[in-house]
Design a protein around this motif. Structure first.
Motif, PDB file in Angstrom:
ATOM      1  N   ARG A  19       0.843  -1.186   0.000  1.00 53.68           N
ATOM      2  CA  ARG A  19       0.000   0.000   0.000  1.00 53.68           C
ATOM      3  C   ARG A  19       0.884   1.245   0.000  1.00 53.68           C
ATOM      4  O   ARG A  19       2.042   1.189   0.434  1.00 53.68           O
ATOM      5  N   VAL A  21       1.753   3.981   1.883  1.00 50.74           N
ATOM      6  CA  VAL A  21       1.577   4.284   3.309  1.00 50.74           C
ATOM      7  C   VAL A  21       1.822   5.764   3.573  1.00 50.74           C
ATOM      8  O   VAL A  21       2.801   6.344   3.096  1.00 50.74           O
ATOM      9  N   ARG A 144       7.842  -4.082   1.922  1.00 46.78           N
ATOM     10  CA  ARG A 144       6.646  -4.721   2.479  1.00 46.78           C
ATOM     11  C   ARG A 144       6.982  -6.099   3.033  1.00 46.78           C
ATOM     12  O   ARG A 144       6.438  -6.525   4.066  1.00 46.78           O
ATOM     13  N   GLY A 149       6.496  -0.040   5.615  1.00 47.05           N
ATOM     14  CA  GLY A 149       5.607   0.643   4.703  1.00 47.05           C
ATOM     15  C   GLY A 149       6.382   1.662   3.895  1.00 47.05           C
ATOM     16  O   GLY A 149       7.395   2.206   4.356  1.00 47.05           O
ATOM     17  N   PRO A 182       4.624   1.055   9.351  1.00 47.46           N
ATOM     18  CA  PRO A 182       3.287   1.634   9.236  1.00 47.46           C
ATOM     19  C   PRO A 182       2.577   1.701  10.584  1.00 47.46           C
ATOM     20  O   PRO A 182       2.736   0.818  11.422  1.00 47.46           O
ATOM     21  N   CYS A 185      -1.939  -1.464   9.323  1.00 49.16           N
ATOM     22  CA  CYS A 185      -1.881  -2.154   8.038  1.00 49.16           C
ATOM     23  C   CYS A 185      -3.294  -2.331   7.492  1.00 49.16           C
ATOM     24  O   CYS A 185      -4.228  -2.641   8.233  1.00 49.16           O
TER      25      CYS A 185
END
Length: 207
Positions: A19, A21, A144, A149, A182, A185
């Motif tokens: 993602r 982040v 990841r 992140g 992160p 999540c």
């Protein structure tokens, strides 16, 4: 080398949970982890094996503050492109992790790298930038897999960033990356979670 079905499934899981982040904890990232990421990034494909990406690890507080100010300037200008409720929605989006990410990387593309001796890019010089993009994606997946992140800040003026970081001639700004642990999540992209856009994959077209 032949990969197993389980390994292929692991890759799909990493891709799904990759993602952009923007919410980070401030805990530092160990140097050993950063070194693994650097080595993995070096394994990314590139045109003519030119490896044109150049990475600056931005740690100076004054430089970081200047980058943050440049983001705020560009973000304010970007908001003016929207009207009414859309502008309000845009203002609510968190579009960078500059406030908390412990690691910040400025990535540039060298436009005349000696490596590769021009192989494969004479008719398509943009492949150098594409190579840098692949290196960033490789770093993204590797981060990841380390449970880190990564967020890419694109609301910046390339020319101003090149001047701000005083890079050599021929280095063109490609991305500013926030990296760290992160704060939470989620496998749903932020823009889908906030309702900014629908989650619709792009179809392949047959000719």
């Amino acid at each position: 080398m032949q990969f197993t079905a389980a390994e292929a499934e692991t890759l799909k899981t990493i891709l799904r949970w990759r993602r952009d982040v923007r919410h980070f904890r401030t805990d530092p990232v160990p140097e050993a982890v950063l070194d693994r990421l650097r080595q993995t990034m070096a394994a990314a494909p590139s045109v003519g094996n030119a490896r044109p990406w150049r990475v600056l690890r931005v740690q100076d507080k004054t430089l970081r503050a200047a980058v943050r100010a440049e983001f705020e300037r560009c973000n304010s200008e970007a908001a003016l492109a929207y009207d009414g409720e859309t502008r309000t929605e845009y203002a609510r989006l968190k579009l960078s992790g500059l406030d908390a990410a412990p690691e910040q990387l400025a990535v540039f593309t060298e436009t005349e790298p000696a490596a590769g001796r021009g192989l494969g890019r004479r008719t398509m010089p943009e492949t150098l930038h594409q190579s840098t993009a692949m290196a960033i994606h490789t770093l993204w997946l590797a981060a990841r897999a380390e449970n880190l992140g990564l967020g890419m800040v694109s609301i910046l003026d390339p020319g101003r960033m090149e001047g701000l970081l005083a890079v050599p001639p021929g280095w063109e700004f490609s991305a500013y990356i926030c990296l760290g642990w992160p704060a939470f999540c989620d496998d749903t992209p932020l823009l889908h979670r906030t309702g900014w856009q629908e989650n619709r994959p792009t179809d392949w077209t047959i000719r």
